[in-house]
Each structure stands twice: as C-alpha cells, then as structure tokens.
Design a protein around this motif. Structure first.
Motif, PDB file in Angstrom:
ATOM      1  N   ILE A 140       0.397  10.106  -0.780  1.00  0.00           N
ATOM      2  CA  ILE A 140      -0.764  11.011  -0.918  1.00  0.00           C
ATOM      3  C   ILE A 140      -1.490  11.263   0.406  1.00  0.00           C
ATOM      4  N   GLY A 141      -1.224  10.443   1.430  1.00  0.00           N
ATOM      5  CA  GLY A 141      -1.853  10.659   2.736  1.00  0.00           C
ATOM      6  C   GLY A 141      -3.303  10.189   2.776  1.00  0.00           C
ATOM      7  N   ILE A 142      -3.870  10.143   3.985  1.00  0.00           N
ATOM      8  CA  ILE A 142      -5.268   9.734   4.158  1.00  0.00           C
ATOM      9  C   ILE A 142      -5.976  10.832   4.947  1.00  0.00           C
TER      10      ILE A 142
ATOM     11  N   ASN B  21       0.836  -1.210   0.000  1.00  0.00           N
ATOM     12  CA  ASN B  21       0.000   0.000   0.000  1.00  0.00           C
ATOM     13  C   ASN B  21       0.864   1.249   0.000  1.00  0.00           C
ATOM     14  N   ALA B  22       1.895   1.253   0.872  1.00  0.00           N
ATOM     15  CA  ALA B  22       2.744   2.437   0.982  1.00  0.00           C
ATOM     16  C   ALA B  22       3.336   2.776  -0.390  1.00  0.00           C
ATOM     17  N   LEU B  23       3.750   1.736  -1.127  1.00  0.00           N
ATOM     18  CA  LEU B  23       4.312   1.988  -2.459  1.00  0.00           C
ATOM     19  C   LEU B  23       3.222   2.391  -3.451  1.00  0.00           C
ATOM     20  N   LYS B  24       2.066   1.734  -3.318  1.00  0.00           N
ATOM     21  CA  LYS B  24       0.958   1.971  -4.253  1.00  0.00           C
ATOM     22  C   LYS B  24       0.455   3.406  -4.170  1.00  0.00           C
ATOM     23  N   TYR B  25       0.393   3.946  -2.949  1.00  0.00           N
ATOM     24  CA  TYR B  25      -0.185   5.286  -2.780  1.00  0.00           C
ATOM     25  C   TYR B  25       0.879   6.365  -2.645  1.00  0.00           C
ATOM     26  N   THR B  26       2.032   6.127  -3.266  1.00  0.00           N
ATOM     27  CA  THR B  26       3.055   7.172  -3.333  1.00  0.00           C
ATOM     28  C   THR B  26       3.474   7.342  -4.791  1.00  0.00           C
TER      29      THR B  26
ATOM     30  N   PHE C 282     -13.817  -3.569   1.621  1.00  0.00           N
ATOM     31  CA  PHE C 282     -14.108  -2.955   0.318  1.00  0.00           C
ATOM     32  C   PHE C 282     -14.041  -1.428   0.325  1.00  0.00           C
ATOM     33  N   TYR C 283     -13.612  -0.832   1.451  1.00  0.00           N
ATOM     34  CA  TYR C 283     -13.547   0.631   1.483  1.00  0.00           C
ATOM     35  C   TYR C 283     -12.308   1.110   0.741  1.00  0.00           C
ATOM     36  N   ARG C 284     -12.521   2.026  -0.206  1.00  0.00           N
ATOM     37  CA  ARG C 284     -11.394   2.618  -0.929  1.00  0.00           C
ATOM     38  C   ARG C 284     -11.596   4.122  -1.022  1.00  0.00           C
ATOM     39  N   VAL C 285     -10.560   4.880  -0.695  1.00  0.00           N
ATOM     40  CA  VAL C 285     -10.704   6.337  -0.751  1.00  0.00           C
ATOM     41  C   VAL C 285     -10.863   6.757  -2.209  1.00  0.00           C
ATOM     42  N   ASP C 286      -9.998   6.215  -3.053  1.00  0.00           N
ATOM     43  CA  ASP C 286     -10.055   6.541  -4.475  1.00  0.00           C
ATOM     44  C   ASP C 286     -10.157   5.225  -5.242  1.00  0.00           C
ATOM     45  N   LYS C 287     -11.387   4.892  -5.616  1.00  0.00           N
ATOM     46  CA  LYS C 287     -11.649   3.583  -6.207  1.00  0.00           C
ATOM     47  C   LYS C 287     -10.851   3.361  -7.493  1.00  0.00           C
TER      48      LYS C 287
ATOM     49  N   LYS D 200       5.985   3.804   7.105  1.00  0.00           N
ATOM     50  CA  LYS D 200       5.884   5.253   6.901  1.00  0.00           C
ATOM     51  C   LYS D 200       6.056   5.537   5.411  1.00  0.00           C
ATOM     52  N   ASP D 201       5.202   6.414   4.850  1.00  0.00           N
ATOM     53  CA  ASP D 201       5.428   6.797   3.451  1.00  0.00           C
ATOM     54  C   ASP D 201       5.290   8.300   3.287  1.00  0.00           C
ATOM     55  N   THR D 202       5.810   8.811   2.169  1.00  0.00           N
ATOM     56  CA  THR D 202       5.698  10.252   1.908  1.00  0.00           C
ATOM     57  C   THR D 202       4.697  10.479   0.772  1.00  0.00           C
TER      58      THR D 202
ATOM     59  N   ILE E 250       1.603   7.341   8.294  1.00  0.00           N
ATOM     60  CA  ILE E 250       2.361   6.419   9.158  1.00  0.00           C
ATOM     61  C   ILE E 250       1.360   5.430   9.763  1.00  0.00           C
ATOM     62  N   PHE E 251       1.556   4.154   9.479  1.00  0.00           N
ATOM     63  CA  PHE E 251       0.764   3.110  10.138  1.00  0.00           C
ATOM     64  C   PHE E 251       1.639   2.511  11.237  1.00  0.00           C
ATOM     65  N   THR E 252       1.129   2.479  12.474  1.00  0.00           N
ATOM     66  CA  THR E 252       1.868   1.861  13.576  1.00  0.00           C
ATOM     67  C   THR E 252       1.075   0.675  14.084  1.00  0.00           C
TER      68      THR E 252
ATOM     69  N   GLY F  69      -4.352  -2.516  -8.801  1.00  0.00           N
ATOM     70  CA  GLY F  69      -4.626  -3.915  -8.426  1.00  0.00           C
ATOM     71  C   GLY F  69      -5.283  -4.077  -7.063  1.00  0.00           C
ATOM     72  N   GLY F  70      -5.767  -2.978  -6.464  1.00  0.00           N
ATOM     73  CA  GLY F  70      -6.374  -3.094  -5.121  1.00  0.00           C
ATOM     74  C   GLY F  70      -7.826  -3.543  -5.166  1.00  0.00           C
ATOM     75  N   ASN F  71      -8.242  -4.261  -4.117  1.00  0.00           N
ATOM     76  CA  ASN F  71      -9.649  -4.672  -4.052  1.00  0.00           C
ATOM     77  C   ASN F  71     -10.345  -4.156  -2.784  1.00  0.00           C
ATOM     78  N   GLY F  72      -9.626  -3.369  -1.977  1.00  0.00           N
ATOM     79  CA  GLY F  72     -10.250  -2.797  -0.773  1.00  0.00           C
ATOM     80  C   GLY F  72     -10.355  -3.777   0.381  1.00  0.00           C
ATOM     81  N   LEU F  73      -9.632  -4.913   0.286  1.00  0.00           N
ATOM     82  CA  LEU F  73      -9.705  -5.904   1.373  1.00  0.00           C
ATOM     83  C   LEU F  73      -8.415  -5.990   2.185  1.00  0.00           C
ATOM     84  N   GLY F  74      -7.320  -5.416   1.625  1.00  0.00           N
ATOM     85  CA  GLY F  74      -6.006  -5.569   2.264  1.00  0.00           C
ATOM     86  C   GLY F  74      -5.998  -5.168   3.735  1.00  0.00           C
ATOM     87  N   LEU F  75      -6.469  -3.948   4.028  1.00  0.00           N
ATOM     88  CA  LEU F  75      -6.376  -3.464   5.406  1.00  0.00           C
ATOM     89  C   LEU F  75      -7.322  -4.211   6.345  1.00  0.00           C
ATOM     90  N   SER F  76      -8.446  -4.736   5.828  1.00  0.00           N
ATOM     91  CA  SER F  76      -9.317  -5.509   6.741  1.00  0.00           C
ATOM     92  C   SER F  76      -8.654  -6.843   7.086  1.00  0.00           C
TER      93      SER F  76
END
Ligand code: ADP
Length: 261
Positions: free
Chosen positions: A192-194, A161-166, A206-211, A188-190, A249-251, A218-225
């Motif tokens: 687009i932020g959330i 995700n960190a790579l995908k959203y940077t 299935f929640y995606r900020v930007d579908k 930690k990534d630099t 930053i995800f901790t 390649g995201g399906n909105g299930l990774g973080l769940s």
C-alpha cells in the motif's frame, strides 16, 4: 530598603535567566514530554486488551454451568488478547531498557550469507500461506560483526510489516549487498506504500498510519521504533523510498568498518 531589595531581586533574576539559558533546558523538557507521552500511550494500549479480557471473563461467569466446550469462543478471544499483551509488554520493556542503556549489544562474527538465508527461510512459506510471494537476493559473502539476535529481530520487523501492508498477489523481496564502504539490507514490497507526510513519523513510538489495519494485523506501532534502535546501535541508517508504481523500499545501511570487522 525597598530600592536595595528590588536591586537584589533584579540581579538574582538576571543571573537565574542566564544560568537557565546556559543550561539549555529545551532538550530536557522535550525528553520529559516524550517520556510522559510514552507512558500515557503505553497505558492506553495496555488497557484495550485488558478490557476485552475482563468483559469475556465476566460474560463466562454469567453462565457458570456451561461446559468448557461452550465457552471456546470467549476463551479463544481472551487468549488472543493475552498474546497481544505479551508481545506489547516485551516491546515496551525493550524500549524502556534501551532508553536507560540497560540493553546490551552482544556482537559476534557471523557468516552473513548463511545467517540471512536462515532468517528469511520461513518467509517463503508464510508468504505463500497468505497468497503472496517472497523472494531473496543475498549477495553478501562476508563475515561481519553484528548482534545476531538483534539483527534477526530487525529483519523480522521489516519482513512482517512488508507482508502485513501488502495484499494477496503482492511481492516482498529481501536484498543484501555491499555498497562502497557499507553493507545494506533492503526490504522491498509492492504493497500500500507510505505517504510522504507519514514517512518522517513511522519510526515514532505508537505511530500508525492506519490504526485499524495495524491493530487487525496484530500491530502495536512499536516495531519500527525498535528497528530504529537496533540500527542505531549498529551505527546503521534507515531510509524509506517509494517502490514505483506502488509499495515501499526500506534500506538499512551499516558501515563495513565496524571496529571488529
Ligand atoms: P505496526 O505494529 O503498526 O506495524 P510499526 O512501528 O512496525 O507498527 O510501523 C508503523 C506504521 O508504519 C504502521 O502502522 C504502518 O502504518 C506503517 N508501515 C510500516 N511498514 C510499512 C510497509 N511496508 N508498507 C506500508 N506501511 C508501512
């Protein structure tokens, strides 16, 4: 007779409402609703790649005399949709099994430094191939009891995700350390932020900020769940903070005092 039957009806309805109130149906109804939403969303997600594959195959059949070389574009597109279906169905299966407690956690004692170095090893190359940087800071010279396969999966979800959203030029960092009575992982990534409004929802299925961005990468909105389920199963807690000036930053913090540690 009418008065008696009315009285009996009145007593029964009072008793019934008392029993229903005692049973506290609200969480049960909520979980039914979530289950129905899950099935509806899953069906919708499965239908999209299936429709693409159906269209491509039908198109190929309209030119039955074409050589396979002439059909490579249709085949490549179909294959990428098959891959998407494959990863979607394994994510769905994992979540469905975790709902019914059918997925077991298999713990073992793991030398964390060697393990984390091995997990993060491919990421320097992956990041470089996308013109991004990957750094790691692993200060966890301990043996801990974890489900190696699941914690590996959790780290991969956050790093991907960190790579995908940077964007190119951005940096992704993996940190691991002991803080008081807990050990923690930080991704930690630099990027687009959330937004604050989205933070509480990103762990929903299935929640995606930007579908469109998520689908394109390649995201399906299930990774973080799935990551949340893995953290929960290790008695872990996940928090999201902003990486100033931009990024996320995800901790994920876990107790050191695992019954077996
Ligand atoms: P997806 O497969 O869409 O990436 P996830 O469950 O992994 O699904 O993530 C949910 C959503 O949270 C993503 O669609 C994205 O909008 C957001 N997100 C996750 N990680 C990051 C991140 N590092 N930076 C920005 N947004 C993120």
């Amino acid at each position: 007779v009418l008065t008696w039957s009315m009285l009996i009806f009145w007593v029964i309805s009072i008793l019934l409402s008392y029993v229903l109130a005692r049973l506290n149906m609200r969480p049960i109804l909520r979980s039914w609703q979530l289950q129905r939403e899950f099935v509806a969303n899953a069906a919708h997600e499965l239908r999209t790649p299936l429709t693409v594959i159906q269209n491509k195959l039908e198109l190929m059949l309209t030119h039955p005399n074409d050589k396979i070389m002439d059909q490579t574009e249709q085949i490549t597109l179909s294959l990428s949709e098959v891959r998407r279906l494959n990863s979607l169905t394994s994510d769905l299966l994992l979540l469905a099994r975790s709902d019914s407690n059918m997925t077991q956690i298999r713990t073992e004692t793991v030398p964390m430094k060697a393990f984390l170095t091995e997990v993060s090893q491919p990421y320097s190359e992956i990041a470089a191939s996308q013109d991004k940087q990957f750094t790691e800071q692993i200060d966890l010279d301990r043996r801990l009891t974890i489900d190696k396969q699941r914690i590996h999966q959790l780290i991969v979800i956050f790093l991907d995700n960190a790579l995908k959203y940077t964007d190119p030029g951005d940096t992704v960092t993996l940190m691991a350390r002991v803080v008081g009575t807990r050990w923690e992982l930080q991704i930690k990534d630099t990027g687009i932020g959330i937004a604050d409004a989205d933070k509480p929802h990103v762990f929903d299925r299935f929640y995606r900020v930007d579908k469109s961005r998520s689908r394109a990468t390649g995201g399906n909105g299930l990774g973080l769940s799935i990551a949340k389920w893995i953290a929960d199963s290790h008695r872990g807690r996940i928090s999201i903070t902003d990486n100033v000036p931009h990024g996320t930053i995800f901790t994920i913090s876990f107790p050191l005092t695992h019954p077996k540690n």
